[in-house]
Design a protein around this motif. Structure first.
Motif: not given
Length: 455
Positions: A73-81
């Motif tokens: 629930i605390a993931l962050t989304l980046h361009e490739d990961e």
């Protein structure tokens, strides 16, 4: 695509599903909105002796504990990961809870919160809202974090923690900082998908998408051309007696209720399509072109925790094509065969074809003009994932919504308390509420008529 530890955070590359939902979400960025933003909520019943301040305190503590049980629930989304930064101490957990647990006293319900108070994900992490006016708790997130059934399962985990006899915060100190062990692996890692797909799988993926690219017409609903505005949700409830009759009628015909309902969706959409001047589905050989959602959790290895795969994408939507000029029985039988097909790796290559298929579908959808056919996703019997009571706390109702920026009606079906609910999320820029309700009433009448049920 396993998680690896990189200094201060954990990371893993995006898989095909992550990239699909990332693309869908960012499509609305120029408008300051987010396509397929997800909101799931529960209406709660508290012990009569618990005052409002204590209610809020218990919900807040439960949200903190959920971060440790399901750190996704605390993931962050980046361009490739995707990245996850572990908590350093209890103070860091308190700061995170301050930022992501919110009390909304302006909305009269979670439905209103979703429709009128949310435009994009309010945080880079999932967010929990307490709406005291309706006694509803809601979890809000971008769709790239989980699917609909995963969100329902996460709500179960929330309630499981809430129902604990002791306040969750009492037991959290020992696990703060080590919660990354609970990060969910990708479906590819769980199943063991080869990094490089076979050429045969790529060709079959292309064949699956061919109906969307052959230039043939597709049926849909008439819309008003405009820029997207707010998403609105309407719902109809089939009483227990009618729901039971629907299930018995489907069973007698060898059908799943999903197949029967979807056939009625097709025919009611075709009726509107044929009413438009110059359009006749039978004359121009137009087809119903949409998608059928399949939950893939049953194909994952058994887990000691039934909700271990909850905060994740464990679904795929394969093309669903039908001739709207066919009879209801023919369409329902065709859909039945499609919905019951086995996706287990020992029976089918579908799990392997899925990866190049989703990659190609992502590229195709980014270029396709928007379509107007209603799309159906059945979440099933929610009591399979949620309980009606957790300790002293009661679950009185449950609902799910997705924000729609495209001119489609997104139709969800589920049953709760023995009643089938059919919920439609739509953008008010393209449809008037009266139109959507009339279409839904038509679907309901078509379903009852073809299953020979009188009310």
């Amino acid at each position: 695509m396993s998680w690896t530890h990189e200094g201060a955070y954990w990371r893993r590359p995006l898989d095909c599903h992550d990239k699909l939902f990332q693309s869908i979400a960012t499509a609305g960025a120029p408008l300051g909105r987010e396509h397929w933003l997800m909101v799931g909520w529960l209406q709660l019943g508290f012990p009569s002796t618990m005052d409002p301040a204590t209610q809020e305190q218990r919900l807040r503590g439960t949200w903190s504990a959920l971060r440790l049980r399901h750190p996704d629930i605390a993931l962050t989304l980046h361009e490739d990961e995707k990245r996850y930064t572990p908590l350093t101490d209890n103070q860091a957990l308190e700061q995170w809870t301050d930022a992501t647990f919110r009390v909304n006293t302006e909305a009269g319900s979670a439905d209103e919160l979703s429709s009128r108070h949310l435009k994009v994900a309010p945080s880079v992490h999932a967010t929990c809202y307490w709406v005291p006016a309706s006694c509803e708790v809601a979890i809000v997130s971008s769709h790239w974090r989980w699917d609909g059934r995963g969100l329902i399962m996460l709500l179960h985990s929330f309630m499981d923690l809430l129902g604990c006899s002791s306040t969750p915060s009492f037991t959290m100190q020992a696990v703060v900082g080590s919660e990354a062990v609970n990060l969910v692996p990708t479906l590819d890692a769980v199943i063991g998908i080869p990094v490089t797909p076979k050429d045969e799988w790529v060709r079959k993926a292309e064949d699956l998408l061919a109906p969307f690219q052959d230039g043939s017409p597709a049926i849909g609903l008439p819309i008003t051309s405009a820029l997207p505005r707010d998403t609105v949700r309407v719902e109809t409830v089939f009483p227990k007696g009618v729901t039971t009759a629907l299930r018995e009628a489907c069973r007698a015909r060898g059908l799943r209720l999903t197949a029967a309902l979807h056939a009625s969706v097709v025919l009611e959409t075709a009726r509107y399509y044929n009413q438009e001047e110059g359009r006749a589905a039978k004359a121009d050989r137009a087809r119903y072109k949409s998608w059928a959602a399949f939950d893939l959790r049953k194909h994952c290895p058994p887990s000691p925790n039934s909700s271990a795969h909850a905060p994740s994408i464990r679904m795929v939507a394969f093309p669903l094509i039908a001739d709207p000029a066919a009879s209801w029985g023919t369409i329902a039988s065709t859909f039945q065969a499609y919905y019951v097909q086995s996706l287990t790796p020992s029976d089918s290559e579908a799990m392997f074809i899925r990866v190049p298929y989703v990659e190609k579908a992502t590229a195709m959808l980014a270029k396709m003009p928007p379509t107007t056919e209603p799309n159906l996703s059945n979440l099933g019997v929610l009591e399979d994932y949620l309980e009606g009571r957790y300790g002293d706390f009661e679950v009185r109702n449950v609902a799910l919504a997705v924000h729609m920026l495209s001119p489609q009606l997104y139709v969800h079906a589920w049953s709760w308390g023995g009643e089938m609910r059919v919920s439609i999320c739509y953008n008010e820029a393209f449809y008037q509420e009266q139109f959507v309700k009339a279409w839904l009433e038509g679907v309901q009448a078509n379903l009852l008529e073809n299953l020979e049920i009188k009310t």
